[in-house]
Design a protein around this motif. Structure first.
Motif, PDB file in Angstrom:
ATOM      1  N   PRO A  26       9.868  -4.177 -20.235  1.00 33.53           N
ATOM      2  CA  PRO A  26       8.586  -4.794 -19.878  1.00 33.53           C
ATOM      3  C   PRO A  26       8.141  -4.408 -18.473  1.00 33.53           C
ATOM      4  N   HIS A  27       6.896  -3.979 -18.370  1.00 34.28           N
ATOM      5  CA  HIS A  27       6.337  -3.530 -17.091  1.00 34.28           C
ATOM      6  C   HIS A  27       4.818  -3.488 -17.209  1.00 34.28           C
ATOM      7  N   LEU A  28       4.168  -3.269 -16.085  1.00 36.35           N
ATOM      8  CA  LEU A  28       2.717  -3.098 -16.057  1.00 36.35           C
ATOM      9  C   LEU A  28       2.430  -1.748 -15.396  1.00 36.35           C
ATOM     10  N   THR A  29       1.957  -0.794 -16.184  1.00 39.39           N
ATOM     11  CA  THR A  29       1.714   0.560 -15.683  1.00 39.39           C
ATOM     12  C   THR A  29       0.580   0.564 -14.657  1.00 39.39           C
ATOM     13  N   ILE A  30       0.851   1.198 -13.533  1.00 42.24           N
ATOM     14  CA  ILE A  30      -0.140   1.356 -12.463  1.00 42.24           C
ATOM     15  C   ILE A  30      -0.675   2.778 -12.442  1.00 42.24           C
ATOM     16  N   ALA A  31       0.205   3.749 -12.663  1.00 41.89           N
ATOM     17  CA  ALA A  31      -0.201   5.158 -12.649  1.00 41.89           C
ATOM     18  C   ALA A  31       0.705   5.931 -13.605  1.00 41.89           C
ATOM     19  N   HIS A  32       0.126   6.899 -14.298  1.00 46.58           N
ATOM     20  CA  HIS A  32       0.946   7.764 -15.152  1.00 46.58           C
ATOM     21  C   HIS A  32       0.299   9.118 -15.302  1.00 46.58           C
ATOM     22  N   ASP A  33       1.166  10.121 -15.448  1.00 50.75           N
ATOM     23  CA  ASP A  33       0.744  11.497 -15.679  1.00 50.75           C
ATOM     24  C   ASP A  33      -0.223  12.007 -14.614  1.00 50.75           C
TER      25      ASP A  33
ATOM     26  N   THR B  38       7.246  -2.208  -7.094  1.00 56.27           N
ATOM     27  CA  THR B  38       7.042  -1.089  -8.006  1.00 56.27           C
ATOM     28  C   THR B  38       8.357  -0.481  -8.463  1.00 56.27           C
ATOM     29  N   GLY B  39       8.264   0.265  -9.527  1.00 56.37           N
ATOM     30  CA  GLY B  39       9.358   1.047 -10.059  1.00 56.37           C
ATOM     31  C   GLY B  39       8.771   2.287 -10.700  1.00 56.37           C
ATOM     32  N   THR B  40       9.644   3.172 -11.131  1.00 58.82           N
ATOM     33  CA  THR B  40       9.193   4.387 -11.798  1.00 58.82           C
ATOM     34  C   THR B  40      10.164   4.760 -12.900  1.00 58.82           C
TER      35      THR B  40
ATOM     36  N   VAL C 284       4.471   5.072 -12.806  1.00 58.61           N
ATOM     37  CA  VAL C 284       4.744   4.098 -11.749  1.00 58.61           C
ATOM     38  C   VAL C 284       4.260   2.763 -12.293  1.00 58.61           C
ATOM     39  N   PHE C 285       5.074   1.731 -12.126  1.00 56.82           N
ATOM     40  CA  PHE C 285       4.739   0.441 -12.712  1.00 56.82           C
ATOM     41  C   PHE C 285       5.054  -0.700 -11.756  1.00 56.82           C
ATOM     42  N   LEU C 286       4.452  -1.855 -12.049  1.00 59.34           N
ATOM     43  CA  LEU C 286       4.822  -3.094 -11.379  1.00 59.34           C
ATOM     44  C   LEU C 286       5.970  -3.701 -12.161  1.00 59.34           C
TER      45      LEU C 286
ATOM     46  N   ALA D  38       2.064   2.239  -2.122  1.00 61.56           N
ATOM     47  CA  ALA D  38       0.984   1.291  -1.819  1.00 61.56           C
ATOM     48  C   ALA D  38       1.236  -0.091  -2.412  1.00 61.56           C
ATOM     49  N   LEU D  39       1.881  -0.144  -3.556  1.00 57.85           N
ATOM     50  CA  LEU D  39       2.089  -1.431  -4.218  1.00 57.85           C
ATOM     51  C   LEU D  39       3.539  -1.925  -4.136  1.00 57.85           C
ATOM     52  N   ALA D  40       4.338  -1.303  -3.275  1.00 56.62           N
ATOM     53  CA  ALA D  40       5.747  -1.683  -3.150  1.00 56.62           C
ATOM     54  C   ALA D  40       5.923  -3.156  -2.802  1.00 56.62           C
ATOM     55  N   ASP D  41       4.990  -3.724  -2.055  1.00 53.87           N
ATOM     56  CA  ASP D  41       5.081  -5.135  -1.659  1.00 53.87           C
ATOM     57  C   ASP D  41       4.152  -6.032  -2.467  1.00 53.87           C
TER      58      ASP D  41
END
Length: 184
Positions: A129-136, A86-88, A96-98, A148-151
Motif C-alpha cells: 500500500p502506497h500513494l504514487t507521487i511520481a512514476h516513469d 517518501t519511498g521508492t 516515488v510514493f508516499l 521534496a516530499l521526504a518530510d
C-alpha cells in the motif's frame, strides 16, 4: 480515470476490468495534485491521488465481482491512514510514493479480502500500500519528488472505497461504497 493501478500500471482494458481504490479528501487531493504537476507537468493531475487496493478484473461476471466488493465494504470498519515521508520502488520500478505510517494493516487486509472472491489483481508486483507521487519520469524529476516530499505528513479517515470499471477508454467510478455499511 486512466492508470489507477499500483505503480502506474493498469490492466488491459476489458469489460471485466475493475479497480478498487481509496480516494483522498478534496483538499489533500488538490495539494497532492499540485505536487505531482510540479514533477511531471500539467497532465499529472489527470489521475487524482489515490491508494490502489485492487487493479485487475472480475474472474466471472462484473455483477458478481461488484457484489463481492460491496460485501467486503459493508464488513469493513472505517480506519485512519497516516501518510509519512517518501519511498521508492527503484530500481525494480520507477516510482516515488508516499509511505503509509498507519493504515497499512487495514489496506493489506482489505486487499486480501477483496481477492478472496471473484477478483484478480493484475499487477506484476506484490501488494504494497502506497500513494504514487511520481512514476516513469527522468531520474532528476524522480529525485526531486523523493526529496521534496521526504518530510510530508497527512492523516485521513477512510470511510469508503471506490469501485471503478474500465470503459470508454478510461477508468470510471461505478460506486463509492461506505465502509461498515454507513453513509459516505
Amino acid at each position: 480515470m486512466p492508470g489507477i493501478g499500483q505503480s502506474g500500471a493498469s490492466p488491459a482494458p476489458s469489460p471485466e476490468s475493475l479497480g478498487v481504490i481509496i480516494s483522498m479528501p478534496p483538499a489533500l487531493a488538490e495539494e497532492l495534485g499540485q505536487w505531482r504537476e510540479t514533477f511531471a507537468g500539467s497532465g499529472a493531475s489527470a489521475v487524482p491521488a489515490h491508494i490502489t487496493l485492487v487493479s485487475g478484473r472480475a474472474k466471472g461476471s462484473w455483477a458478481e465481482a461488484a457484489e463481492h466488493v460491496r460485501t467486503i465494504a459493508r464488513e469493513a470498519s472505517p480506519f485512519t491512514i497516516s501518510l509519512r515521508g517518501t519511498g521508492t520502488f527503484a530500481p525494480v520500478s520507477d516510482v516515488v510514493f508516499l509511505k503509509l505510517d498507519a493504515g497499512v494493516e487495514e489496506c493489506v487486509d482489505l486487499h486480501a479480502r477483496l481477492l478472496d472472491g471473484p477478483l484478480e489483481h493484475l499487477v506484476e508486483f506484490g501488494f504494497h500500500p502506497h500513494l504514487t507521487i511520481a512514476h516513469d519520469l527522468d531520474q532528476p524529476a524522480m529525485e526531486r519528488a523523493e526529496t521534496a516530499l521526504a518530510d510530508f505528513g497527512a492523516e485521513l479517515e477512510v470511510s469508503s472505497i471506490g469501485l471503478y470499471d474500465y470503459s470508454h477508454g478510461g477508468w470510471a467510478l461505478r460506486e463509492e461504497l461506505p465502509l461498515g455499511g454507513g453513509l459516505s
